[in-house]
Design an enzyme around this catalytic site. Structure first.
Site, PDB file in Angstrom:
ATOM      1  N   GLU A 187      49.095  48.580  48.440  1.00 47.57           N
ATOM      2  CA  GLU A 187      49.834  48.110  47.363  1.00 47.57           C
ATOM      3  C   GLU A 187      49.603  46.706  47.106  1.00 47.57           C
ATOM      4  OE1 GLU A 187      53.780  49.602  46.815  1.00 47.57           O
ATOM      5  OE2 GLU A 187      53.061  51.550  46.662  1.00 47.57           O
ATOM      6  N   LYS A 190      60.111  57.809  39.009  1.00 43.43           N
ATOM      7  CA  LYS A 190      58.537  58.106  39.206  1.00 43.43           C
ATOM      8  C   LYS A 190      58.259  59.110  38.116  1.00 43.43           C
ATOM      9  CE  LYS A 190      57.560  56.405  43.828  1.00 43.43           C
ATOM     10  NZ  LYS A 190      57.483  56.731  45.342  1.00 43.43           N
TER      11      LYS A 190
HETATM   12  P1  PGA Z   1      53.824  56.364  47.378  1.00 44.87           P
HETATM   13  O1  PGA Z   1      54.961  55.417  47.948  1.00 44.87           O
HETATM   14  O2  PGA Z   1      53.438  56.284  46.034  1.00 44.87           O
HETATM   15  O3  PGA Z   1      52.655  56.446  48.226  1.00 44.87           O
HETATM   16  O4  PGA Z   1      54.730  57.635  47.685  1.00 44.87           O
HETATM   17  C1  PGA Z   1      55.835  54.659  47.016  1.00 44.87           C
HETATM   18  C2  PGA Z   1      57.187  54.471  47.688  1.00 44.87           C
HETATM   19  O5  PGA Z   1      57.441  55.050  48.687  1.00 44.87           O
HETATM   20  O6  PGA Z   1      58.025  53.843  46.783  1.00 44.87           O
HETATM   21 ZN    ZN Z   2      59.960  54.766  48.411  1.00 47.50          ZN
END
Ligand code: PGA
Ligand code: ZN
Length: 444
Positions: free
Chosen positions: A209, A341
């Site tokens: 990231e 998300k």
């Molecule tokens: P991921 O991690 O997109 O790899 O699931 C992001 C998070 O855990 O916030």
């Molecule tokens: Zn997370």
């Protein structure tokens, strides 16, 4: 009122994400000449109860190709959507959910569904001749605001070869006067951390990231380095700037057993709570995500009882943007904020239901990217239009991250004198909020 625009075509293409793996882009076209498009992101530290992506398997592209998901959009979803009113997001999402018919969206694929659902939303906003943030805010009856960014400085866990156990070491600048100012302060901290790591010979590159990929000997060393970076950037830790962590404990723990690989030690739930409690006493941490594993609700409840008055406790893998799991957590008193998300839920409508439930419970909402991202900026508009108060996108490097932070600047500019900045509002109930009682929305 003009007649609602109707969907005339739905296209799906294979594009590529920030890790170089295939993903799916959907474009929805309307009879008024407008269109909308969106790309599905992809997680690496995924919750077991989130919507699953449809991937082809087999030897090519590590089994991650998306031809079946593309076919699901072209052959099954598109014929069902053509001729429908684009503004009927709920009806469209419900029809996709019914067509899929599985608990985790495994038949059509969460990737196919979320890209389609978001493309429909974008097309509806385009048809209304409004930017997405504004369309959403009117539709949901919110007062839009620029969110408080939560930005990663060191990456770990599944995003950095498990070089440290903890996944995200982040900062927030709740004491900044504007969204733009949070980015400037964070940039100073990010670069200060990079030079400190280089000097110490501990820098191995950048993680998935965009955060620095660290070579630390234990997890606290990362916290100490982060404190030094904040100071080197000219800030007093805990004043304008606070630390936040995503423990992502499901990645190294299950059923009350946690294995810290870096420190070569095992902890039970109580041991984890004790260790985190020591960190909370030693460092200005105002938010913590997934402190315990997704299958440890008792631990999550005990941690929230012990520390919920002190800081924000976010459920990510624990809640996977599911209204049902959120409802349970509210009843149990486990966590006090939810990560949002879209691709965990799988459709816009389900995402909005989770957001709305959190809002009614007085829980914080943090709109979040995934570790596998693209140039898609939908989530920035969601965070502004839903007045979610916080946005988590990863670090302050790599264009799939920067495109989102920069989109926030563009939205602030478009809002002009109307722009509001959420500032430290989300942290009002934490130690930071009590120390800075003047947490209020200020112009961005
Ligand atoms: P991921 O991690 O997109 O790899 O699931 C992001 C998070 O855990 O916030
Ligand atoms: Zn997370």
């Amino acid at each position: 009122m003009p007649d609602p625009a109707l969907i005339t075509a739905v296209h799906a293409e294979r594009v590529w994400d920030s890790r170089g793996w295939p993903t799916i882009e959907v474009q929805v076209q309307l009879d008024d000449g407008q269109s909308g498009q969106a790309i599905a992101p992809a997680g690496a530290s995924r919750g077991t109860r989130e919507a699953v992506d449809l991937r082809d398997g087999g030897p090519r592209l590590a089994g991650k190709d998306v031809q079946q998901a593309l076919a699901a959009v072209r052959e099954r979803i598109a014929p069902m959507l053509i001729g429908r009113a684009v503004g009927d997001q709920e009806g469209i999402d419900a029809a996709m959910i019914a067509l899929d018919g599985t608990a985790l969206k495994s038949r059509l694929g969460g990737n196919a569904m979320v890209a389609t659902s978001l493309a429909v939303l974008h097309a509806a906003a385009a048809s209304a001749r409004q930017p997405l943030w504004q369309y959403l805010s009117q539709r949901q009856g919110t007062q839009p605001s620029l969110p408080l960014p939560e930005i990663q400085i060191f990456g770990g866990g599944a995003h950095a070869g498990r070089r440290v156990d903890i996944q995200d070491f982040m900062v927030m600048v709740p004491g900044a006067g504007s969204y733009a100012e949070t980015l400037e302060v964070t940039a100073e901290i990010y670069h200060a951390a990079g030079s400190l790591m280089k000097q110490a010979g501990k820098l191995a590159g950048v993680a998935d990231e965009g955060g620095w990929w660290p070579m630390f000997d234990d997890n606290r060393e990362a916290l100490d380095m982060l404190m030094r970076a904040i100071e080197l950037a000219g800030e007093r830790p805990g004043d304008r700037v606070v630390i936040s962590l995503d423990i992502a404990a499901s990645e190294f723990g299950s059923k009350g057993r946690y294995r810290l690989g870096l420190e070569d030690r095992a902890l039970d739930t109580e041991g984890m709570i004790r260790m985190l409690g020591e960190w909370l006493q030693a460092y200005p941490i105002a938010s913590i995500e997934d402190p315990l594993a997704e299958d440890d609700p008792e631990g999550m409840r005990a941690f929230t009882q012990a520390w919920g008055h002190h800081l924000q406790i976010i459920g990510d893998d624990f809640l996977v943007t599911q209204e049902r799991l959120l409802e349970q957590a509210i009843a149990q008193g486990a966590c006090n904020a939810v990560l949002i998300k879209c691709n965990q839920a799988g459709t816009v409508s389900e995402t909005l239901r989770t957001w709305d439930r959190a809002r009614r419970a007085g829980w914080g909402q943090i709109v979040s990217a995934r570790s596998g991202e693209t140039e898609d900026v939908s989530i920035v508009h969601l965070s502004v239009g839903l007045d979610a108060a916080q946005l988590k996108v990863g670090s302050f490097a790599r264009s799939e991250r920067m495109v989102k932070w920069n989109e926030g600047l563009r939205i602030a500019r478009a809002m002009g004198s109307q722009a509001r900045f959420a500032g430290g509002r989300a942290l009002a109930g934490t130690w930071w909020g009590r120390q800075h009682a003047a947490v209020r929305s200020t112009p961005a």
